[in-house]
Write an enzyme that holds these catalytic residues in place. Structure first.
Site: not given
Length: 293
Positions: A46-47, A135, A140, A164
């Protein structure tokens, strides 16, 4: 998957002021992580702003990181989405030769049931040529992967090797740690609770703040894994204010402000994200000045 124990970082995609991908800045950022103790690199999480990257830009980012890394650290590739068939197709057609695992986010927007989440990851596990890191990031995705679903997947598929966990819920994380198969890894996806999660039996972190302060944060995780609690918490409290700051006005706008201050890249983000305001920018610069030697 011993290579996933410790500190991984979710790499940003640096942009020039004209919003094009800044290849040279990305190389500098990769080397900054490697030179300062990071254990593995996560590509197009995402980053990395993949939602705003064109297909050819994603390939440019992937190849740049592979070349800059030059085999020095394990690489994890973000391969996820809310169209199960599309994710499976990518898993069947992409060249994963340079990667050690994939990171796959729980389907967002659709808000599937727990059975739907299980079936989504079942399809991914059956198609993936690499180990799979689940994840979970309800903030989100709009849905939470419950511990029972995580444990079911971990028991049913040998290549589902880790999660994660970014629900921000320590009780939930501890339930997974308590009931997981022996070798399954619980990786923090929330920088602020990384140390408590490690001390509870977690394997480390996939971090944003560690990208900006790799030496300090990776040392904190190492100390936590070694059960040197007081020393680890000393670093945690030194960094805690920065964790709040980099997420205050959105990720990766905050961490890109750190990189600009360090001279590694511009702070450019793509819409709908915008830069942090002047007040936060000044606070970030002041923190970097007193923290980074």
């Amino acid at each position: 998957m011993q290579s996933l124990i410790g500190t991984g970082v979710a790499l940003v995609t640096p942009f020039k002021k004209d919003f094009s991908v800044d290849v040279e800045a990305l190389k500098r950022i990769v080397n900054y992580q490697i030179d300062n103790g990071i254990n593995y690199l996560v590509v197009l999480g995402t980053t990395g702003e993949p939602a705003t990257l064109k297909k050819e830009e994603k390939e440019l980012v992937i190849q740049t990181i592979i070349e800059a890394n030059n085999g020095r650290l394990p690489l994890v590739l973000g391969v996820g989405g809310n169209n199960t068939a599309e994710v499976v197709e990518e898993l069947k057609t992409r060249d994963f030769a340079s990667f050690s695992a994939i990171l796959s986010v729980s389907p967002y927007y659709n808000k599937p049931t727990q059975e739907g989440i299980y079936q989504h990851f079942k399809a991914i596990a059956e198609a993936s040529p690499l180990p799979v890191i689940l994840y979970n990031v309800p903030g989100r995705t709009g849905s939470n992967v419950l511990p029972s679903t995580v444990i079911r997947l971990a028991n049913d598929f040998k290549n589902v090797v880790a999660i994660k966990e970014a629900a921000g819920d320590m009780v939930q994380a501890m339930k997974i740690i308590q009931h997981k198969p022996k070798d399954f890894l619980v990786i923090s996806g929330d920088d602020m609770v990384t140390l408590p999660m490690v001390l509870a039996g977690g394997a480390g972190v996939i971090s944003v703040i560690a990208e900006g302060f790799p030496e300090q944060f990776s040392e904190m995780v190492r100390l936590g894994l070694e059960r040197k609690v007081d020393q680890a918490y000393e670093i945690h409290y030194q960094i805690a204010d920065a964790i709040d700051m980099i997420f205050e006005q959105g990720n990766p706008a905050g961490v890109k402000e750190i990189f600009k201050t360090l001279g590694l890249s511009e702070n450019t983000v793509r819409l709908p994200l915008v830069n942090v305001n002047e007040d936060l920018s000044k606070r970030v610069k002041d923190f970097v000045a007193k923290t980074v030697n």
